[in-house]
Design a protein around this motif. Structure first.
Motif: not given
Length: 373
Positions: A4-5, A8, A97, A101, A104
């Motif tokens: 996720d990080s 992003r 999945r 992400a 967000r």
């Protein structure tokens, strides 16, 4: 968490760069357009930068939607091209999945698009209309130059001053000619100035003469005066009449659900909904063919964005004409597009293909492990 990080961070870099490029292009095009309007007398040249800022705000919902869409497409294209998606897929991270992400990261942008479309867009348009209205009402006297005849915006009056400034209480030898259908008036005075009383602007003339002729009466009426007051602009700072459709607040559109208001509301609500749909579409169709340039995804993205924007405008026109119901259009267009994007994403997540639906091809694909039984 690492997945996720990393997603992003890359989305943030791509989105920031895309926004800078698009806003630069938008500001340049808007400046050229506003300068042209100012040269034609639609705006006060002193308000060019202000009008340009308001105009940029009206285009920001579409620009931010496009920037977010392009950022997602370019990020996914880079992951495919560098085989990072293969690594994530082998780690049992499917396309579905990636959607949480992406959302967000995108939800603050989607919220900003909604606020700009619902609140900032009508406010900016109302400010532009107000500047245009004030200039069109006030420029009759403010544009008067000594030694030049100046015609009013509606063509009913002609002003002339020999010297001085009519707005600074020092204009000398003032001449005013008016044409009101069957009545024509010529007024000359030694001095003149303007005065604002409440919301009305008056032209005050001192020590002069008034000549009046009527088409239905013979002769001419002559009158001398020491002090003459003429209404020039009625309440220039007050209510300027009916508000244009694009400048009406969103709450007013909701409280008075006419066909015109619902058409405008469909456009404003459509901007954040289309931005959400574009994110899912980008995740569903983005892929990289090593034999084809990565710009193919970008070209397809621009075409899809333009198609959806045109559908918003067409829907707005249909609703205003009564050809389609507001709720039916919102359900069919935005609900249908969202469903199509989710189905497309599910098919790619499960690695389904229409050819695998055939019995023999499906059995061969199961043997190769391409799809699950």
């Amino acid at each position: 968490m690492l997945f996720d990080s990393s997603i992003r961070k890359e989305l943030a870099r791509s989105f920031g760069g895309t926004v800078i490029v698009l806003v630069t292009v938008l500001v340049t095009m808007t400046l050229i357009r506003v300068l042209g309007q100012a040269s034609r007398g639609n705006f006060n040249p002193a308000d060019v930068m202000l009008v340009m800022g308001y105009t940029v705000v009206t285009f920001m919902p579409s620009m931010m939607s496009l920037a977010l869409f392009v950022a997602v497409v370019m990020t996914l294209s880079r992951l495919y091209a560098d085989s990072e998606m293969v690594i994530w897929f082998s780690s049992r991270v499917g396309l579905a999945r990636l959607l949480p992400a992406l959302l967000r990261f995108a939800w603050p942008v989607l919220l900003a698009i909604a606020l700009l479309s619902l609140l900032a867009l009508p406010w900016a348009k109302s400010q532009i209309n107000e500047l245009q209205r004030q200039f069109s009402q006030r420029n009759d006297l403010e544009r008067i130059e000594p030694g030049q005849f100046q015609t009013s915006a509606d063509g009913s009056r002609v002003f002339f001053i020999e010297k001085g400034d009519i707005g600074e209480l020092k204009a000398n030898n003032v001449f005013v000619a008016t044409d009101e259908g069957n009545k024509k008036t010529v007024i000359s005075a030694r001095q003149g100035y303007t005065e604002l009383v409440g919301g009305d602007r008056f032209l005050i003339l001192e020590h002069g003469q008034r000549l009046e002729t009527r088409a239905d009466e013979p002769g001419m009426r002559v009158a001398e005066f020491e002090h003459y007051r003429m209404l020039v602009v009625q309440d220039p700072l007050g209510d300027g009449g009916p508000t244009s459709l694009g400048a009406r607040p969103t709450l007013d559109l909701l409280l008075t659900p006419s066909r015109e208001n619902l058409g405008e509301l469909s456009m404003r609500v459509g901007h954040p909904l289309v931005a959400l749909q574009l994110i899912i579409f980008a995740l569903a169709y983005t892929r990289v063919n090593p034999r084809v340039s990565r710009t193919g995804n970008l070209i397809l993205s621009l075409m899809l964005f333009q198609i959806l924007q045109n559908m918003i405008n067409i829907g707005q026109s249909w609703i205003r004409q009564g050809a389609v119901n507001f709720w039916a259009f919102m359900l069919l267009m935005h609900g249908g597009l969202l469903l199509a994007a989710m189905v497309w994403l599910a098919l790619r997540h499960r690695a389904w293909d229409w050819r695998t639906l055939l019995p023999r091809r499906r059995q061969a694909a199961m043997l190769q492990g391409r799809i699950q039984p």
